[in-house]
Design an enzyme around this catalytic site. Structure first.
Site, PDB file in Angstrom:
ATOM      1  N   HIS A  96       0.945  -1.079  -0.159  1.00 40.34           N
ATOM      2  CA  HIS A  96       0.006  -0.110   0.042  1.00 40.34           C
ATOM      3  C   HIS A  96       0.901   1.206  -0.198  1.00 40.34           C
ATOM      4  O   HIS A  96       1.939   1.103   0.339  1.00 40.34           O
ATOM      5  CB  HIS A  96      -0.974   0.146   1.267  1.00 40.34           C
ATOM      6  N   GLU A 135       0.920   3.989   1.838  1.00 43.52           N
ATOM      7  CA  GLU A 135       1.655   4.516   3.246  1.00 43.52           C
ATOM      8  C   GLU A 135       2.609   3.379   3.619  1.00 43.52           C
ATOM      9  O   GLU A 135       3.866   4.035   4.017  1.00 43.52           O
ATOM     10  CB  GLU A 135       0.524   4.372   4.153  1.00 43.52           C
ATOM     11  N   CYS A 165      -2.243  -0.139   7.199  1.00 41.58           N
ATOM     12  CA  CYS A 165      -1.321   1.051   6.988  1.00 41.58           C
ATOM     13  C   CYS A 165      -1.665   1.841   8.514  1.00 41.58           C
ATOM     14  O   CYS A 165      -0.476   2.445   8.932  1.00 41.58           O
ATOM     15  CB  CYS A 165      -1.857   1.942   5.916  1.00 41.58           C
ATOM     16  N   CYS A 194      -6.006   2.415   5.673  1.00 34.50           N
ATOM     17  CA  CYS A 194      -6.693   1.235   5.802  1.00 34.50           C
ATOM     18  C   CYS A 194      -6.148   0.639   6.923  1.00 34.50           C
ATOM     19  O   CYS A 194      -5.236   1.216   7.525  1.00 34.50           O
ATOM     20  CB  CYS A 194      -6.279   0.258   4.754  1.00 34.50           C
TER      21      CYS A 194
HETATM   22 ZN   LIG Z   1      -3.540   0.577   3.346  1.00 39.45          ZN
END
Ligand SMILES: [Zn+2]
Length: 158
Positions: A55, A57, A88, A85
């Site tokens: 992801h 981040e 993260c 999310c």
């Molecule tokens: Zn994430």
């Protein structure tokens, strides 16, 4: 918001568009800023790398820590094109930046097919009740590493 802050977020948003259009993954970008300077640029890379944890981040945090030679981003701020999310969010708490700015909300993400509410719901449940079942085993043997850690001298606590 200062013009500098807006420019940092614009960079995160730009990454979210460019890398998604290039086929790297979903429309998510992030930058890590320290002393008014971007030190790392991250983007969703799930499709290109077959890495479900890639992801924006997490990518930005990994690159920032590498650039600074540390596992803590204490003096840093994270700008992300979307509210993090749960994965993260966890990574952010381990990395400990001092502040996070986000543009799209998690409801905006859910509206285009990235709904992570089910993970928040899973966190609330007892381990055996989760949709991916979790079962404890061999605790006694695993305790060895913890006992060694607890008794280790000069360990670096983090
Ligand atoms: Zn994430």
């Amino acid at each position: 918001m200062t013009e500098d802050q807006k420019n940092f977020m614009r960079e995160a948003i730009k990454l979210s568009v460019e890398k998604m259009e290039a086929g790297f993954g979903g429309p998510f970008g992030a930058v890590v800023v320290r002393n008014g300077e971007i030190i790392a640029r991250g983007y969703n890379n799930v499709l290109a790398t077959n890495d479900p944890t890639a992801h924006a981040e997490v990518d930005a945090i990994r690159k920032a820590c590498q650039a600074l030679g540390t596992f803590q981003l204490t003096d840093c701020e994270l700008y992300t094109s979307c509210e993090p999310c749960p994965m993260c969010l966890g990574a952010i708490y381990w990395a400990r930046p001092r502040k996070v700015y986000y543009a799209n909300s998690k409801d905006d993400a859910a509206a285009v097919g990235f709904d992570d509410q089910f993970i928040y719901n899973e966190i609330e449940k007892d381990a055996p009740d989760r949709s991916i079942p979790m079962e404890q085993m061999m605790r006694e043997e695993a305790q060895d590493a913890f006992k060694r850690w607890a008794g280790k001298e000069n360990k670096q606590v983090y």
